[in-house]
Design an enzyme around this catalytic site. Sequence first.
Site, PDB file in Angstrom:
ATOM      1  N   LYS A  16       0.819  -1.220   0.000  1.00 30.72           N
ATOM      2  CA  LYS A  16       0.000   0.000   0.000  1.00 30.72           C
ATOM      3  C   LYS A  16       0.852   1.268   0.000  1.00 30.72           C
ATOM      4  CE  LYS A  16      -4.322  -1.742   0.739  1.00 30.72           C
ATOM      5  NZ  LYS A  16      -4.231  -2.987   1.476  1.00 30.72           N
ATOM      6  N   GLU A  47      -9.624   6.601   3.524  1.00 32.52           N
ATOM      7  CA  GLU A  47     -10.526   5.738   4.274  1.00 32.52           C
ATOM      8  C   GLU A  47      -9.817   4.397   4.370  1.00 32.52           C
ATOM      9  OE1 GLU A  47     -10.528   3.598   1.280  1.00 32.52           O
ATOM     10  OE2 GLU A  47     -11.204   5.565   0.641  1.00 32.52           O
ATOM     11  N   SER A  71       2.006  -9.838  -0.488  1.00 31.46           N
ATOM     12  CA  SER A  71       1.647  -8.411  -0.476  1.00 31.46           C
ATOM     13  C   SER A  71       1.896  -7.708   0.853  1.00 31.46           C
ATOM     14  CB  SER A  71       0.180  -8.255  -0.884  1.00 31.46           C
ATOM     15  OG  SER A  71      -0.654  -9.086  -0.092  1.00 31.46           O
TER      16      SER A  71
HETATM   17  C1  LIG Z   1      -5.073  -4.135   1.229  1.00 30.20           C
HETATM   18  C2  LIG Z   1      -4.316  -5.367   1.066  1.00 30.20           C
HETATM   19  C3  LIG Z   1      -4.608  -6.303   0.042  1.00 30.20           C
HETATM   20  C4  LIG Z   1      -5.769  -6.169  -0.893  1.00 30.20           C
HETATM   21  O1  LIG Z   1      -5.825  -4.999  -1.650  1.00 30.20           O
HETATM   22  P1  LIG Z   1      -5.414  -4.960  -3.171  1.00 30.20           P
HETATM   23  O2  LIG Z   1      -5.753  -3.595  -3.612  1.00 30.20           O
HETATM   24  O3  LIG Z   1      -6.210  -6.012  -3.884  1.00 30.20           O
HETATM   25  O4  LIG Z   1      -3.972  -5.242  -3.252  1.00 30.20           O
HETATM   26  C5  LIG Z   1      -3.804  -7.421  -0.075  1.00 30.20           C
HETATM   27  N1  LIG Z   1      -2.767  -7.646   0.775  1.00 30.20           N
HETATM   28  C6  LIG Z   1      -2.474  -6.773   1.765  1.00 30.20           C
HETATM   29  C7  LIG Z   1      -1.333  -7.092   2.658  1.00 30.20           C
HETATM   30  C8  LIG Z   1      -3.225  -5.613   1.948  1.00 30.20           C
HETATM   31  O5  LIG Z   1      -2.914  -4.779   2.947  1.00 30.20           O
END
Ligand SMILES: *Cc1c(COP(=O)(O)O)cnc(C)c1O
Length: 393
Positions: free
Chosen positions: A91, A113, A380
């Site tokens: 993010k 948000e 992620s």
């Molecule tokens: C917010 C988040 C996601 C999902 O959001 P995407 O916009 O689909 O990437 C996935 N993994 C983590 C660690 C997140 O914080």
Amino acid sequence: MIKSKKDKKGYFGDFGGQFVPETLMTPLKELEDSYIKLWRDKRFKAELDEMLSGFAGRPTPIYFAGNLTDQLNGAKIYLKREDLTHTGAHKINNAAGQALLAKYMGKKRIIAETGAGQHGVATSAVSAALGLECVVYMGAVDMERQQPNVKRMQLLGAKVIPVNSGSKTLKDAINEAIRDWVTNIRTSHYLIGSVLGPHPYPIIVRNFQRVIGTEAKKQILQKEKRLPDYLVASIGGGSNSIGLFYDFLNDNKVRMIGVEAGGRGIKSGKHAARFTGGRPGILHGTLSYVLQDKFGQITETHSVAAGLDYPSVGPEHAYLHSIGRVQYTSVTDKEAIEAFRLLSEMEGIIPAFESAHAIAYGLKLAGKLPKNKIIIINLSGRGDKDLLTNIGK
Ligand SMILES: *Cc1c(COP(=O)(O)O)cnc(C)c1O
């Protein structure tokens, strides 16, 4: 890219667009114009690069998950380590890009948000770094569930505003953030956290997340001297996945799989698998796949991973789904939690529950493939935020 020239501006095939009140058309145009100008501006680019490397910790490595690869005796598994970025998830890539954009546009106030709080924390951090005021709307229920992230945001100088309408979760927080933006358009930038919302947001966010795939491509070519056979990523709004996929979209042999939240199982109705349970509709300014009842009312979603728990998905994914370029599937809460444990025990890495969805599917896939295949799974984010969730023994 693979978008056809016929596409209307702001659309991906039939999806996307700008379904917003009249008052937002001018600011969206202003945002688009500024973005187009700054994206090519050397000073902006240099400052963003510096933030991404010095502040966010890029490039993140790809890591060969040797223990799991050995155990499954199938495809080679690589992890793209977005969990190693500052504030713990991809993010930050988008938050840094958009906050810098806001600064160059002369906006001194950031509106965001957040559901799980990851986007809110990333936005609070970059706002502090760039000297911008930051307000974050968060559903009262989510605030209760995500106390440590609320504390982090406050410590980073953000004002966290509880939202008590509707289900008191993300979708209600988005409504409040949009309301704030309409009222304070001259001074404020609305920093959307995923590839959602009206044009130009889905393109801006994707381009700030593209760095994931650009790096991964270079890194896998260095390590393996060839492209991967599969890319796997979790899909909430769709930003970490499109970020990984984008630079590979024209490499026809690279297959891509997006993993949505199957929650308690598709049949239970308690999930966030938009491509299985949803159909085209409009939510928060864009036309995409939406979980809705037969009257078009948005249905409640469920996932153990708060970051995947949203009733719609980025319009570019709806397009990639429609042309069959990316396959979409889902894994359940239970499968994700098993993968969460397995990665921790076998590789010494605690993944976010969101990322654990991609891990779960990636491991299933790896086990079925021959040993000469290569998979990159997008890790992620890290799982520290999830440690307080009760997942049993
Ligand atoms: C917010 C988040 C996601 C999902 O959001 P995407 O916009 O689909 O990437 C996935 N993994 C983590 C660690 C997140 O914080």
